[in-house]
Design a protein around this motif. Structure first.
Motif, PDB file in Angstrom:
ATOM      1  N   ASP A 273       0.861  -1.183   0.000  1.00  0.00           N
ATOM      2  CA  ASP A 273       0.000   0.000   0.000  1.00  0.00           C
ATOM      3  C   ASP A 273       0.899   1.236   0.000  1.00  0.00           C
ATOM      4  OD1 ASP A 273      -1.797   2.053   0.476  1.00  0.00           O
ATOM      5  OD2 ASP A 273      -2.076   1.548   2.595  1.00  0.00           O
ATOM      6  N   PHE A 274       0.975   1.925  -1.136  1.00  0.00           N
ATOM      7  CA  PHE A 274       1.738   3.171  -1.222  1.00  0.00           C
ATOM      8  C   PHE A 274       0.821   4.315  -0.812  1.00  0.00           C
ATOM      9  CE2 PHE A 274       5.231   5.731  -2.745  1.00  0.00           C
ATOM     10  CZ  PHE A 274       4.637   6.937  -3.091  1.00  0.00           C
ATOM     11  N   SER A 275       1.136   4.985   0.290  1.00  0.00           N
ATOM     12  CA  SER A 275       0.203   5.960   0.847  1.00  0.00           C
ATOM     13  C   SER A 275       0.395   7.374   0.327  1.00  0.00           C
ATOM     14  CB  SER A 275       0.296   5.962   2.380  1.00  0.00           C
ATOM     15  OG  SER A 275       1.586   6.362   2.803  1.00  0.00           O
ATOM     16  N   GLU A 276       1.655   7.812   0.115  1.00  0.00           N
ATOM     17  CA  GLU A 276       1.876   9.189  -0.312  1.00  0.00           C
ATOM     18  C   GLU A 276       3.337   9.406  -0.650  1.00  0.00           C
ATOM     19  OE1 GLU A 276       2.273  12.237   2.938  1.00  0.00           O
ATOM     20  OE2 GLU A 276       1.377  10.625   4.151  1.00  0.00           O
ATOM     21  N   PHE A 277       3.606  10.532  -1.302  1.00  0.00           N
ATOM     22  CA  PHE A 277       4.969  11.010  -1.509  1.00  0.00           C
ATOM     23  C   PHE A 277       5.075  12.341  -0.787  1.00  0.00           C
ATOM     24  CE2 PHE A 277       9.005  10.817  -3.679  1.00  0.00           C
ATOM     25  CZ  PHE A 277       9.400  12.139  -3.818  1.00  0.00           C
ATOM     26  N   ALA A 278       5.765  12.339   0.365  1.00  0.00           N
ATOM     27  CA  ALA A 278       5.863  13.524   1.200  1.00  0.00           C
ATOM     28  C   ALA A 278       6.878  14.504   0.612  1.00  0.00           C
ATOM     29  CB  ALA A 278       6.273  13.135   2.615  1.00  0.00           C
ATOM     30  N   ASP A 279       6.549  15.776   0.665  1.00  0.00           N
ATOM     31  CA  ASP A 279       7.397  16.832   0.107  1.00  0.00           C
ATOM     32  C   ASP A 279       8.325  17.382   1.186  1.00  0.00           C
ATOM     33  OD1 ASP A 279       8.526  18.876  -1.347  1.00  0.00           O
ATOM     34  OD2 ASP A 279       6.680  20.057  -1.547  1.00  0.00           O
ATOM     35  N   ASP A 280       9.628  17.130   1.048  1.00  0.00           N
ATOM     36  CA  ASP A 280      10.562  17.666   2.044  1.00  0.00           C
ATOM     37  C   ASP A 280      11.086  19.045   1.667  1.00  0.00           C
ATOM     38  OD1 ASP A 280      12.618  17.392   0.177  1.00  0.00           O
ATOM     39  OD2 ASP A 280      13.663  15.806   1.252  1.00  0.00           O
ATOM     40  N   LYS A 281      10.719  19.526   0.473  1.00  0.00           N
ATOM     41  CA  LYS A 281      11.078  20.863  -0.023  1.00  0.00           C
ATOM     42  C   LYS A 281      12.593  21.087  -0.057  1.00  0.00           C
ATOM     43  CE  LYS A 281       6.787  22.717   1.921  1.00  0.00           C
ATOM     44  NZ  LYS A 281       6.031  22.523   0.679  1.00  0.00           N
ATOM     45  N   GLY A 282      13.373  20.022   0.011  1.00  0.00           N
ATOM     46  CA  GLY A 282      14.818  20.164   0.015  1.00  0.00           C
ATOM     47  C   GLY A 282      15.352  20.794   1.281  1.00  0.00           C
ATOM     48  N   ASP A 283      14.559  20.781   2.350  1.00  0.00           N
ATOM     49  CA  ASP A 283      14.900  21.447   3.604  1.00  0.00           C
ATOM     50  C   ASP A 283      15.079  20.415   4.712  1.00  0.00           C
ATOM     51  OD1 ASP A 283      14.986  23.789   5.506  1.00  0.00           O
ATOM     52  OD2 ASP A 283      13.188  22.776   6.255  1.00  0.00           O
ATOM     53  N   PRO A 284      16.216  20.408   5.412  1.00  0.00           N
ATOM     54  CA  PRO A 284      16.452  19.392   6.438  1.00  0.00           C
ATOM     55  C   PRO A 284      15.401  19.370   7.536  1.00  0.00           C
ATOM     56  CG  PRO A 284      18.499  20.501   5.893  1.00  0.00           C
ATOM     57  CD  PRO A 284      17.402  21.254   5.197  1.00  0.00           C
ATOM     58  N   ALA A 285      14.953  20.547   7.985  1.00  0.00           N
ATOM     59  CA  ALA A 285      13.955  20.590   9.055  1.00  0.00           C
ATOM     60  C   ALA A 285      12.630  19.998   8.583  1.00  0.00           C
ATOM     61  CB  ALA A 285      13.756  22.021   9.538  1.00  0.00           C
ATOM     62  N   THR A 286      12.237  20.329   7.357  1.00  0.00           N
ATOM     63  CA  THR A 286      10.994  19.787   6.807  1.00  0.00           C
ATOM     64  C   THR A 286      11.102  18.279   6.615  1.00  0.00           C
ATOM     65  OG1 THR A 286      10.544  21.875   5.661  1.00  0.00           O
ATOM     66  CG2 THR A 286       9.355  19.922   4.892  1.00  0.00           C
ATOM     67  N   ALA A 287      12.260  17.830   6.143  1.00  0.00           N
ATOM     68  CA  ALA A 287      12.462  16.392   5.953  1.00  0.00           C
ATOM     69  C   ALA A 287      12.339  15.646   7.273  1.00  0.00           C
ATOM     70  CB  ALA A 287      13.828  16.137   5.331  1.00  0.00           C
ATOM     71  N   THR A 288      12.927  16.193   8.315  1.00  0.00           N
ATOM     72  CA  THR A 288      12.853  15.549   9.628  1.00  0.00           C
ATOM     73  C   THR A 288      11.418  15.494  10.131  1.00  0.00           C
ATOM     74  OG1 THR A 288      15.100  16.225  10.216  1.00  0.00           O
ATOM     75  CG2 THR A 288      13.602  15.699  12.040  1.00  0.00           C
ATOM     76  N   SER A 289      10.704  16.601   9.976  1.00  0.00           N
ATOM     77  CA  SER A 289       9.310  16.651  10.415  1.00  0.00           C
ATOM     78  C   SER A 289       8.448  15.653   9.656  1.00  0.00           C
ATOM     79  CB  SER A 289       8.765  18.066  10.235  1.00  0.00           C
ATOM     80  OG  SER A 289       7.399  18.133  10.547  1.00  0.00           O
ATOM     81  N   GLU A 290       8.631  15.595   8.342  1.00  0.00           N
ATOM     82  CA  GLU A 290       7.822  14.694   7.519  1.00  0.00           C
ATOM     83  C   GLU A 290       8.160  13.232   7.791  1.00  0.00           C
ATOM     84  OE1 GLU A 290       5.185  15.575   4.726  1.00  0.00           O
ATOM     85  OE2 GLU A 290       5.220  16.477   6.727  1.00  0.00           O
ATOM     86  N   VAL A 291       9.433  12.932   7.966  1.00  0.00           N
ATOM     87  CA  VAL A 291       9.818  11.550   8.266  1.00  0.00           C
ATOM     88  C   VAL A 291       9.256  11.115   9.610  1.00  0.00           C
ATOM     89  CG1 VAL A 291      11.774  10.091   8.899  1.00  0.00           C
ATOM     90  CG2 VAL A 291      11.853  11.422   6.798  1.00  0.00           C
ATOM     91  N   ARG A 292       9.325  11.989  10.602  1.00  0.00           N
ATOM     92  CA  ARG A 292       8.755  11.646  11.912  1.00  0.00           C
ATOM     93  C   ARG A 292       7.251  11.401  11.799  1.00  0.00           C
ATOM     94  NH1 ARG A 292      11.821  12.350  16.471  1.00  0.00           N
ATOM     95  NH2 ARG A 292      13.895  13.261  16.157  1.00  0.00           N
TER      96      ARG A 292
END
Length: 427
Positions: A92-111
């Motif tokens: 089940d592929f749920s989504e492709f999260a956008d990290d915007k190329g930003d480390p803080a956003t990537a961390t938030s989205e991964v969490r």
């Protein structure tokens, strides 16, 4: 054209390439869902009883650059589900999260994906800024392009939780560099009529750019080129290359070099124009790959691809899978193709697991597998590839002189050679 994320090493001219070229022409579609049923609320993204298992995955990366990545992954997962490749198991592929190329956003989205969505794995991981240590601590698999150094170790290891389709591409301090220039050397030495054609390597003046110069120069000289100049000295923001052109064109003991390798990204286009205008008659090479929209501005130049662009059963299957998922979808070498490859790597690992899949079992399968799609891409051998791509596989191509596309200059081939970083090159 814009460039948002920079590669750490030159072997990846490719990594920088994917980011830069994607910014030129990719769509920025929203996160995509497979519509294949939810596994939320289940530990580790796995739901179902003894005879039925659903594995929940999600992708991540900068959506503006990799808008088609979700399509590539879902195309492969659709075939997995439709053909019952592992009886009783669905993805089940749920989504492709956008990290915007930003480390803080990537961390938030991964969490969020790990703690709230409870995904089993992140596939495809197209991020260059994802929090690899957090994912490893949580024992969450991530499979993708390998665009950060969390995919890398100094010695072969089976303990990583991140797996790149080509192995470790961007180590922070590599001990060796793979034989990425083998195909270029074979063709360009014959073209120049000398066993050791002279080569100038051009990079930018950031620390990353200087590292690019050091590492690529080591690979080029190892393959057989005579590197006469390799410096990271071009300003990261400039439109005037005049102060550098004459130095490049006289670097071979006052003469033109046989080859100029541009280890930058979109700056390679105006640099190509500048050296041609100054009378350069040798070969100009970029890491930008066979991207159709660049064929005309880079007409006559050379590049490479890390998969086989010639017709093969594997390429035919890839294109068919893309069409089956979304009619009219073309294979895009910097976006949906590597995402498809990441999905296939994950699928092949799943198929090796006996019984109900667990993260630990799939991790072990990934950490010890040799992944390939015969005739199309790979092999990538683990655990050796945690140090450097093992073997290093590519195809050498030329942008046709009339700008109408790209022509293959040899078959897709692999090399197991590796070279130590040459201290002569300081960047």
């Amino acid at each position: 054209m814009t460039f948002t994320i920079r590669s750490k090493i030159g072997l990846a001219g490719a990594v920088a390439t994917l980011m830069a070229v994607a910014a030129c022409g990719s769509s920025s579609s929203s996160s995509s869902s497979s519509g294949g049923g939810s596994a939320t609320g289940q530990s580790g993204g796995v739901s179902g009883g003894a005879s039925s298992t659903t594995i929940k995955v999600a992708g991540i990366g900068p959506l503006a650059q990799f808008g088609d990545a979700a399509v590539g992954a879902q195309a492969r997962f659709k075939r997995f589900n439709d053909t019952n490749e592992v009886p009783g198991v669905k993805i089940d592929f749920s989504e492709f999260a956008d990290d915007k190329g930003d480390p803080a956003t990537a961390t938030s989205e991964v969490r969020r994906l790990v703690n709230a969505e409870r995904v089993f794995a992140i596939v495809p991981d197209m991020s260059a800024v994802n929090p690899g240590p957090f994912l490893a601590a949580q024992k969450v698999l991530y499979v993708g392009g390998g665009y950060d150094d969390s995919y890398c170790t100094d010695k072969p290891s089976t303990s990583l939780w991140g797996f790149g389709i080509y192995g470790c591409w961007v180590p922070a301090s590599p001990q060796v560099i793979p034989d990425t220039y083998a195909r270029a050397y074979k063709y360009l030495s014959a073209k120049a009529g000398t066993p050791h054609p002279s080569l100038v390597l051009v990079s930018d003046d950031s620390q990353a750019g200087k590292n690019v110069a050091r590492f690529q120069a080591s690979a080029a000289e190892g393959a057989g080129f005579t590197v006469v100049d390799a410096r990271g000295n071009v300003p990261t923001v400039t439109s005037d290359f005049t102060p550098y052109v004459q130095k490049w064109l006289s670097a071979n003991r006052g003469k033109q070099p046989d080859v100029i390798t541009c280890a930058l990204t979109t700056q390679c286009l105006p640099i190509y124009d500048a050296v041609k205008a100054a009378g350069f008659r040798g070969a100009f090479q970029t890491p930008l790959g066979p991207v159709d929209l660049l064929a005309k501005p880079l007409a006559g130049s050379y590049t490479f691809a890390f998969y086989n662009t010639d017709t093969s059963p594997g390429l035919t299957q890839l294109k068919a899978d893309l069409q089956a998922f979304k009619s009219g979808t073309a294979a895009v070498g910097y976006s949906n193709v590597p995402a498809y490859f990441a999905a296939d790597m994950f699928v092949q690992a799943l198929k090796k697991v006996k019984g109900k899949p667990t993260r630990e079992a799939v991790q072990h399968a990934l950490a010890t597998q040799t992944w390939e799609i015969p005739g199309l891409v790979g092999p990538t051998t683990y655990p050796a590839s945690t140090v450097a791509p093992t073997p290093s596989c590519s195809q050498f191509l030329q942008a046709k002189p009339d700008g109408s596309g790209f022509a293959s200059l040899g078959t897709y081939a692999c090399s197991t050679k590796q070279y130590k970083i040459n201290p002569r090159f300081t960047g």
